[in-house]
Design a protein around this motif. Structure first.
Motif, mmCIF file in Angstrom:
data_model
loop_
_atom_site.group_PDB
_atom_site.id
_atom_site.type_symbol
_atom_site.label_atom_id
_atom_site.label_comp_id
_atom_site.label_asym_id
_atom_site.label_seq_id
_atom_site.Cartn_x
_atom_site.Cartn_y
_atom_site.Cartn_z
ATOM 1 N N SER A 116 -5.407 2.839 -1.069
ATOM 2 C CA SER A 116 -4.311 2.361 -0.239
ATOM 3 C C SER A 116 -4.714 2.407 1.239
ATOM 4 N N THR A 158 0.834 -1.208 0.000
ATOM 5 C CA THR A 158 0.000 0.000 0.000
ATOM 6 C C THR A 158 0.865 1.254 0.000
ATOM 7 N N ASN A 162 1.299 7.112 6.381
ATOM 8 C CA ASN A 162 0.359 6.009 6.159
ATOM 9 C C ASN A 162 0.031 5.268 7.450
ATOM 10 N N LEU A 220 -5.230 -7.856 -1.907
ATOM 11 C CA LEU A 220 -4.543 -6.617 -2.285
ATOM 12 C C LEU A 220 -3.642 -6.855 -3.492
#
Lengths: 247, 344
Positions: free
Chosen positions: B229, B41, B56, B185
């Motif tokens: 993400s 991500t 993140n 993912l």
């Protein structure tokens, strides 16, 4: 509506430097218009103002009758007016085909379309246009590894891929060797006649611009010095003085 | 194409078998999947789009808290649950536990996706290092704010409901949650990077001004990429909340200097902007980390620091970047035989 771009009384200064002062010009739909002038006369500033790269101080810029002087770069690009850069700008880490496919017109594309893969037609068109500029054999090379002249050709092909109505070219022949220039002139002409793209070209190479343009504007010191047909411009004493440096 | 299919099948079979083949390493294997998820991500914005976010981890921590609030809030009052001096005993039935788990993980992902969209509107005006610092600021601030909200347990953090079954089953369950999220993912990105959307975010990375000049909806793509993400990071954070059972804001949830940096190191090790790079990098990093944490305890941070320096100085493009340089033909770089007229 015959003029696709209509610039009226545009001024732009950077701090104390007046890059453009009260410039007016118009670009006829379907034609080839040239913009010349000595270095630092404000040609690129004019281009930047038209494509929305920076806000102008005063004046009005219309595209197809619509005021665009307050719009942002991608919005204006999506109207169908594209520019190429004096220093080429391509996506250096990708190969030529990828560069072409990215340049598909996003003006018709919503998020949903963007989540699709490129179609066979897209690939064919990319190949066809790369062939058109003579880069077909190098299409899987990293575009950053191409020579400067080839990068210019690629940038031109990318612009065509975007199916623009108007193309603003900032010195398309600078840095290209003389034999290639003839080929490029031919391709620019064909872009104009075959694809019907209106061209507005900044150019220093007089042979090129005098051959191609229907109408030429000449800037000097940020002001409009002269305008007219190529033959008139060539004979204009003020233009000759400006280029040779007499004041 | 067929070879690729076999490779994927073998890897998938190994992923399914791994927790049973190495039952003593289930927690490490689960953590490995977490690293793969956060690395992949991070690479979506950092590697594919050229926006190096240091924030993140915000979605990881927020995912934990949102999941806790949903899971607990479905059946009890969150304020009473987190109250430190509570005397009442709360219990979760199996049915409540799993309903809460599924809704908590999904809810965390969706909340984080939405928050990425809004934070993105504020931060995507920043470029380069300013974006990195700006997002880092968001993550640090969030940790401090959350640790001052009594309702969310303040600095003490939150205890999640406990699974009623035995602990080994629980560990296997957590492993497969991470694994399913990770495989999902990977499949998602494998598809996304081949679409026009993938090409557009690559264009933003390579030359955003050019992309704007070509009429690409740059802001829209940036926001959507970060939101996608954030969905996966938030969901991974939610699974972590269940795995850890108890978490607190600064060291576990918004752990900027641990996981927040590890995810970047994983991607740098493996190679930015490639699909496999972050996966390989996460495996390399996890092996390195477990080794040094076990055998060089006390020196583990020094070893990690040295690793970062070596990677940044000598292998900036990571393993995949190095391979691309040494073996370009593996990546489809070639000149066709016929010489071009533009061969100048």
């Amino acid at each position: 509506m015959n003029n696709i771009i209509e610039v009226t009384g545009v001024s732009k200064s950077y701090g104390g430097v007046k890059a453009n002062s009260n410039v007016s010009l118009s670009v006829e739909k379907g034609g080839i218009t040239g913009l010349i002038g000595p270095n630092g006369s404000g040609k690129t500033t004019m281009f930047n103002s038209i494509v929305g790269y920076h806000p102008i101080d005063e004046g009005s810029i219309k595209y197809d009758g619509q005021e665009i002087s307050k719009m942002q770069v991608p919005q204006i690009a999506r109207l169908g007016m594209l520019r190429t850069f004096q220093q080429t700008r391509i996506y250096g880490a990708m190969n030529c085909v990828e560069n072409m496919l990215i340049s598909l017109p996003h003006r018709k594309m919503n998020l949903w379309d963007a989540l699709k893969r490129n179609t066979r037609e897209d690939h064919e068109r990319a190949g066809h246009l790369l062939e058109f500029v003579g880069l077909y054999e190098k299409r899987y090379l990293r575009s950053g590894s191409l020579s400067f002249g080839q990068q210019k050709l690629l940038e031109f092909a990318m612009a065509l891929m975007n199916e623009p109505t108007v193309l603003l070219l900032d010195e398309p022949t600078a840095g290209i060797n003389p034999t290639l220039i003839n080929g490029l002139i031919d391709r620019l002409r064909r872009a104009n006649t075959e694809f019907g793209i209106t061209l507005f070209i900044i150019e220093h190479n007089m042979r090129v611009i005098m051959n191609m343009a229907d109408k030429i504007y000449c800037l000097a010191h940020g002001e409009m010095l002269a305008e007219g047909k190529p033959e008139d411009i060539q004979d204009d004493q003020r233009v000759i003085d400006a280029y040779l440096g007499a004041h | 194409m067929n070879k690729k299919f076999i490779l994927y099948a073998v890897l998938l079979a190994f992923s399914v078998a791994a927790p049973f083949l190495f039952p003593n390493y289930q927690t490490q294997l689960a953590t490995l999947w977490l690293m793969i998820i956060v690395a992949l991500t991070w690479d979506m914005t950092g590697g594919q789009m050229g926006y190096n976010s240091l924030g993140n981890i915000f979605f990881y921590g927020t995912g934990m808290y949102v999941c806790a609030v949903i899971t607990i809030g479905l059946y009890y009052d969150v304020g009473e649950w987190t109250n430190a001096s509570r005397t009442e005993i709360f219990t979760f039935s199996d049915r409540q536990y799993f309903t809460g788990m599924v809704l908590g993980i999904l809810g965390a992902g969706l909340f984080c996706a939405a928050s990425a969209y809004f934070i993105g509107m504020l931060t995507f005006g920043l470029r380069g290092p300013y974006f990195a610092i700006g997002t880092l600021g968001v993550a640090i601030a969030a940790g401090e704010i959350v640790s001052n909200i009594e309702w969310l347990g303040g600095g003490q953090g939150v205890s999640m409901p406990i699974y009623n079954g035995d602990f080994d089953t629980f560990k296997t369950l957590i492993y497969f949650e991470y694994a399913i999220l990770g495989v999902g993912l990977f499949v998602f990105l494998n598809w996304l990077y081949k679409t026009r959307f993938g090409a557009a975010i690559n264009a933003i990375r390579d030359d955003e001004e050019k992309a704007e000049a070509m009429g690409i909806h740059t802001l829209r793509y940036k926001l959507v990429t970060w939101a996608m993400s954030a969905f996966f990071v938030g969901a991974a954070g939610a699974i972590s909340a269940f795995q850890l059972i108890h978490f607190e804001p600064l060291e576990t949830a918004y752990q900027t200097i641990n996981l927040g940096i590890f995810m970047v190191v994983c991607v740098l090790l493996g190679g930015k902007g490639t699909l496999w790079g972050p996966v390989i990098g996460a495996i390399m990093f996890q092996v390195f980390k477990e080794t040094t944490w076990n055998y060089f305890l006390g020196w583990q941070w020094v070893a990690l620091g040295a690793l970062i320096v070596i990677v940044v100085v000598f292998f900036q493009d990571g393993l995949m970047g190095w391979l691309r340089l040494k073996r370009p033909e593996w990546f489809g770089v070639k000149v066709e035989q016929k010489t071009s007229e533009a061969g100048a």
